[in-house]
Structures are given as C-alpha cells and as structure tokens.
Design a protein around this motif. Sequence first.
Motif, PDB file in Angstrom:
ATOM      1  N   VAL A 123      -3.541   4.517 -12.953  1.00 50.07           N
ATOM      2  CA  VAL A 123      -4.341   5.740 -12.782  1.00 50.07           C
ATOM      3  C   VAL A 123      -5.728   5.393 -12.242  1.00 50.07           C
ATOM      4  O   VAL A 123      -6.234   6.072 -11.331  1.00 50.07           O
ATOM      5  N   LEU A 124      -6.352   4.341 -12.756  1.00 48.16           N
ATOM      6  CA  LEU A 124      -7.683   3.965 -12.279  1.00 48.16           C
ATOM      7  C   LEU A 124      -7.643   3.513 -10.813  1.00 48.16           C
ATOM      8  O   LEU A 124      -8.474   3.948  -9.996  1.00 48.16           O
ATOM      9  N   LEU A 125      -6.683   2.665 -10.474  1.00 51.68           N
ATOM     10  CA  LEU A 125      -6.580   2.208  -9.082  1.00 51.68           C
ATOM     11  C   LEU A 125      -6.191   3.348  -8.148  1.00 51.68           C
ATOM     12  O   LEU A 125      -6.698   3.451  -7.037  1.00 51.68           O
ATOM     13  N   GLY A 126      -5.274   4.208  -8.606  1.00 51.61           N
ATOM     14  CA  GLY A 126      -4.885   5.344  -7.784  1.00 51.61           C
ATOM     15  C   GLY A 126      -6.041   6.292  -7.532  1.00 51.61           C
ATOM     16  O   GLY A 126      -6.197   6.814  -6.421  1.00 51.61           O
ATOM     17  N   ALA A 127      -6.878   6.513  -8.539  1.00 47.41           N
ATOM     18  CA  ALA A 127      -8.052   7.368  -8.354  1.00 47.41           C
ATOM     19  C   ALA A 127      -9.027   6.740  -7.369  1.00 47.41           C
ATOM     20  O   ALA A 127      -9.616   7.432  -6.519  1.00 47.41           O
ATOM     21  N   LEU A 128      -9.205   5.414  -7.469  1.00 49.97           N
ATOM     22  CA  LEU A 128     -10.104   4.718  -6.548  1.00 49.97           C
ATOM     23  C   LEU A 128      -9.591   4.785  -5.119  1.00 49.97           C
ATOM     24  O   LEU A 128     -10.342   5.077  -4.185  1.00 49.97           O
ATOM     25  N   VAL A 129      -8.298   4.561  -4.941  1.00 44.90           N
ATOM     26  CA  VAL A 129      -7.714   4.590  -3.599  1.00 44.90           C
ATOM     27  C   VAL A 129      -7.736   6.008  -3.033  1.00 44.90           C
ATOM     28  O   VAL A 129      -8.009   6.223  -1.847  1.00 44.90           O
ATOM     29  N   GLY A 130      -7.462   6.995  -3.886  1.00 45.62           N
ATOM     30  CA  GLY A 130      -7.455   8.371  -3.406  1.00 45.62           C
ATOM     31  C   GLY A 130      -8.822   8.893  -3.038  1.00 45.62           C
ATOM     32  O   GLY A 130      -8.946   9.790  -2.189  1.00 45.62           O
ATOM     33  N   GLN A 131      -9.875   8.357  -3.637  1.00 46.73           N
ATOM     34  CA  GLN A 131     -11.235   8.818  -3.373  1.00 46.73           C
ATOM     35  C   GLN A 131     -11.843   8.204  -2.121  1.00 46.73           C
ATOM     36  O   GLN A 131     -12.675   8.828  -1.466  1.00 46.73           O
ATOM     37  N   SER A 132     -11.436   6.990  -1.794  1.00 36.15           N
ATOM     38  CA  SER A 132     -12.073   6.256  -0.705  1.00 36.15           C
ATOM     39  C   SER A 132     -11.103   6.062   0.449  1.00 36.15           C
ATOM     40  O   SER A 132      -9.995   5.534   0.261  1.00 36.15           O
ATOM     41  N   VAL A 133     -11.512   6.469   1.616  1.00 27.74           N
ATOM     42  CA  VAL A 133     -10.676   6.288   2.806  1.00 27.74           C
ATOM     43  C   VAL A 133     -10.532   4.803   3.137  1.00 27.74           C
ATOM     44  O   VAL A 133      -9.448   4.334   3.508  1.00 27.74           O
ATOM     45  N   TRP A 134     -11.635   4.046   2.990  1.00 31.17           N
ATOM     46  CA  TRP A 134     -11.584   2.632   3.314  1.00 31.17           C
ATOM     47  C   TRP A 134     -10.712   1.867   2.329  1.00 31.17           C
ATOM     48  O   TRP A 134      -9.996   0.932   2.713  1.00 31.17           O
ATOM     49  N   MET A 136      -8.167   3.145   0.797  1.00 33.03           N
ATOM     50  CA  MET A 136      -6.801   3.525   1.164  1.00 33.03           C
ATOM     51  C   MET A 136      -6.305   2.675   2.334  1.00 33.03           C
ATOM     52  O   MET A 136      -5.185   2.151   2.311  1.00 33.03           O
ATOM     53  N   ARG A 137      -7.125   2.524   3.344  1.00 35.11           N
ATOM     54  CA  ARG A 137      -6.719   1.741   4.509  1.00 35.11           C
ATOM     55  C   ARG A 137      -6.543   0.266   4.172  1.00 35.11           C
ATOM     56  O   ARG A 137      -5.683  -0.411   4.744  1.00 35.11           O
ATOM     57  N   GLY A 138      -7.329  -0.247   3.245  1.00 39.43           N
ATOM     58  CA  GLY A 138      -7.258  -1.658   2.927  1.00 39.43           C
ATOM     59  C   GLY A 138      -6.169  -2.019   1.928  1.00 39.43           C
ATOM     60  O   GLY A 138      -5.525  -3.069   2.055  1.00 39.43           O
ATOM     61  N   LEU A 139      -5.950  -1.141   0.927  1.00 41.37           N
ATOM     62  CA  LEU A 139      -5.035  -1.484  -0.162  1.00 41.37           C
ATOM     63  C   LEU A 139      -3.644  -0.886  -0.014  1.00 41.37           C
ATOM     64  O   LEU A 139      -2.670  -1.456  -0.522  1.00 41.37           O
ATOM     65  N   ASP A 140      -3.532   0.254   0.637  1.00 44.02           N
ATOM     66  CA  ASP A 140      -2.227   0.913   0.696  1.00 44.02           C
ATOM     67  C   ASP A 140      -1.160   0.040   1.359  1.00 44.02           C
ATOM     68  O   ASP A 140      -0.031  -0.019   0.853  1.00 44.02           O
ATOM     69  N   PHE A 143      -0.047  -2.463  -1.256  1.00 42.68           N
ATOM     70  CA  PHE A 143       0.760  -1.822  -2.293  1.00 42.68           C
ATOM     71  C   PHE A 143       2.173  -1.545  -1.799  1.00 42.68           C
ATOM     72  O   PHE A 143       3.153  -1.736  -2.532  1.00 42.68           O
ATOM     73  N   GLN A 144       2.294  -1.091  -0.561  1.00 46.21           N
ATOM     74  CA  GLN A 144       3.611  -0.757  -0.027  1.00 46.21           C
ATOM     75  C   GLN A 144       4.496  -1.992   0.109  1.00 46.21           C
ATOM     76  O   GLN A 144       5.722  -1.910  -0.046  1.00 46.21           O
ATOM     77  N   VAL A 145       3.872  -3.143   0.383  1.00 42.80           N
ATOM     78  CA  VAL A 145       4.644  -4.386   0.485  1.00 42.80           C
ATOM     79  C   VAL A 145       5.060  -4.871  -0.902  1.00 42.80           C
ATOM     80  O   VAL A 145       6.219  -5.234  -1.138  1.00 42.80           O
ATOM     81  N   LEU A 146       4.130  -4.878  -1.845  1.00 39.78           N
ATOM     82  CA  LEU A 146       4.412  -5.419  -3.175  1.00 39.78           C
ATOM     83  C   LEU A 146       5.403  -4.565  -3.955  1.00 39.78           C
ATOM     84  O   LEU A 146       6.177  -5.088  -4.766  1.00 39.78           O
ATOM     85  N   ARG A 147       5.384  -3.254  -3.731  1.00 40.70           N
ATOM     86  CA  ARG A 147       6.273  -2.400  -4.526  1.00 40.70           C
ATOM     87  C   ARG A 147       7.740  -2.576  -4.159  1.00 40.70           C
ATOM     88  O   ARG A 147       8.619  -2.160  -4.911  1.00 40.70           O
ATOM     89  N   ASN A 184       1.350   7.877  -6.721  1.00 42.49           N
ATOM     90  CA  ASN A 184       1.322   9.302  -7.065  1.00 42.49           C
ATOM     91  C   ASN A 184      -0.077   9.757  -7.467  1.00 42.49           C
ATOM     92  O   ASN A 184      -0.483  10.882  -7.146  1.00 42.49           O
ATOM     93  N   THR A 185      -0.820   8.918  -8.175  1.00 43.02           N
ATOM     94  CA  THR A 185      -2.191   9.284  -8.534  1.00 43.02           C
ATOM     95  C   THR A 185      -3.063   9.424  -7.295  1.00 43.02           C
ATOM     96  O   THR A 185      -3.851  10.375  -7.183  1.00 43.02           O
ATOM     97  N   ALA A 186      -2.934   8.495  -6.364  1.00 43.20           N
ATOM     98  CA  ALA A 186      -3.712   8.587  -5.128  1.00 43.20           C
ATOM     99  C   ALA A 186      -3.372   9.851  -4.353  1.00 43.20           C
ATOM    100  O   ALA A 186      -4.263  10.523  -3.813  1.00 43.20           O
ATOM    101  N   ALA A 187      -2.088  10.201  -4.310  1.00 44.17           N
ATOM    102  CA  ALA A 187      -1.689  11.436  -3.626  1.00 44.17           C
ATOM    103  C   ALA A 187      -2.275  12.663  -4.321  1.00 44.17           C
ATOM    104  O   ALA A 187      -2.723  13.608  -3.661  1.00 44.17           O
ATOM    105  N   GLY A 188      -2.282  12.660  -5.662  1.00 40.47           N
ATOM    106  CA  GLY A 188      -2.853  13.792  -6.378  1.00 40.47           C
ATOM    107  C   GLY A 188      -4.347  13.915  -6.157  1.00 40.47           C
ATOM    108  O   GLY A 188      -4.871  15.027  -6.005  1.00 40.47           O
ATOM    109  N   VAL A 189      -5.060  12.795  -6.125  1.00 38.54           N
ATOM    110  CA  VAL A 189      -6.507  12.838  -5.901  1.00 38.54           C
ATOM    111  C   VAL A 189      -6.815  13.328  -4.494  1.00 38.54           C
ATOM    112  O   VAL A 189      -7.761  14.112  -4.279  1.00 38.54           O
ATOM    113  N   ARG A 190      -6.052  12.895  -3.520  1.00 39.58           N
ATOM    114  CA  ARG A 190      -6.292  13.348  -2.140  1.00 39.58           C
ATOM    115  C   ARG A 190      -6.034  14.844  -1.989  1.00 39.58           C
ATOM    116  O   ARG A 190      -6.606  15.477  -1.082  1.00 39.58           O
TER     117      ARG A 190
END
Length: 298
Positions: A123-134, A136-140, A143-147, A184-190
């Motif tokens: 939830v904390l990481l998802g909120a951080l990623v959802g709030q910041s465009v940069w 999102m571009r750096g971590l997403d 995340f997609q590879v590791l998952r 899902n948290t990042a999507a909800g924050v966005r």
Amino acid sequence: MTLPSIKGDAIAAFPAERQKATVVTLPPAVPRRFDITALATRLAQSIVPPLVVLLVLLAVWQVAFSGPGSSLPPPSEIWNESRDLILAPFFVNGTQDIGLGWRVIVSLERVAIGFGLAAVAGVLLGALVGQSVWMMRGLDPIFQVLRTVPPLAWLPISLAAFMDSRPSAIFVIFITAIWPVIINTAAGVRNIPEDYRNVARVLRLNQVEFFFKIMVPAAAPYIFSGLRIGVGLSWLAIVAAEMLTGGVGIGFFIWDAWNSSRLTDIIVALVYIGLVGFLLDRLVGFVGVIVTRGPAAS
C-alpha cells in the motif's frame, strides 16, 4: 387617527376554518420482524445449488473410478482410509503425527506474517508510485518484470539469504503477494477524482493527513481488490514452499503423503487447502466491504 391592526386585518381576511391548526399524529413505529422465511430462502438459494453440483460430481467420480485398476481412489475409499483426518483434524500423537487442522494453523501463521508485511509495504509503495509520475516511470517496469517470477524461483535466493526455512517461506509469501497490492493501489491513487485533491489543497492537509483522510478511503476498493488477489497468492505460495522447506505445514504433509503413496490423504489435504483459501478470500472481501461501506470490494 388610529392605524388599523395589520395582524387583525390579516387574520380576518381568512375564513374561520383556515385559522384552525390541524395536529397530525404520526402512526407508531412498527418494529421490524425477523423474517425467518426470507432468511431460509436466501440460504437455500446460496447453499442448495453448489451442494447439488457437489453431489453430482461425487457420484460421477465414484462411478468413474470404482473399477479395478483405477488410477485415483473413489470418494468411498477416501472416506474409509482417511476418515480420521476428516473427523479429527486436531489430534496430536507426536511431533510430526498431528491433525490437518494444526498443520493448517502453522501454515496460516506464516501467511499472516508474510501477507501482513506485503499489505503494508504494498500500500505504501503503491501510493508513492500512484502519486508520482517519475516514480511510475522508473519503478513500474521493474515491478512488471519481478511479478512474473514464479514463487518457487525465489526460494533458493531466500534460503541462501536467511539460512533458515521459516523466514525463507515468509519471504516467498511476501515477494509473491506484494505485486498485486502495489499495482492495484497505484491504480486506485491515480483514479482519485481531482475534486478530492482540490479539497485537500483548500484544507491545507499535509501528506500524512492526505494519505489517511483522502487517499486511502478513495482508493480502498482498488486496494482491497489487490489484497484479495494477494492473499490467494500467499496461500498458494506457502503450500508450494512448504513442500521443499519441510516442517509441519500443510504443504509438507502433501509431499510426505506422496512419498508414502497415500493418495487419499493428499486428496483430503487438497480439500482443506481449497476451503481455507476460500475463507481467506471471503474474509478479506468482508473487511473490504466494511471499510469501503459498499459492495465495491465484495
């Protein structure tokens, strides 16, 4: 010169019957009665259809595998050979000779720790990623590879890092469950409405107040959707990890039963796993309904 009374003239202008006030008495509140018929109908609609399907499947299974030389045991054989595991799930006859109920509890303890850590961090990481465009571009992409890495592929790494089976299994649960929570948290924050953000600016909320008062309530349906997926993956991961790490969990019981050629015990354990996974999903969904106060997370 005497001025006319405005009040008297106004009253006199109306007919006498309109000057009388009518007091309306509301009927007494009728207490709501417990409708046992409606409750029985709802229960029947929820229980009878799956029960009928289950009985049909068991009958087909019994007929299909009752012949000599069948590869799988029929339900009647499972009942005869593994009745103790079904009727007495909490017996203790030794260190490893315990009922499936105790084994499930041991596995649930590991799931609770790993999934709890994944829920908080996700939830904390998802909120951080959802709030910041940069962010999102750096971590997403990472995340997609590791998952996409299978849970058991993390087990050798965790064993090498922790040198113990228990924290290794918890790490496998954590690394498996965290990705759907983050995404899902990042999507909800966005998808938080811009009006909510404007209200936060008007009220001059700081980041902590905005997180708890605006962000979490608004993104709660998305968060609990990720948590439901995560708890299911956690239960899958612990069963697979325990097959390799050993111990007294339900996963090791299945592996030990396979080595002992006890297929009936394996099938009973699979039923336990399915029921517990179903209850975990319903539990997280129920908490989501309470938190969001609506059907969004059900």
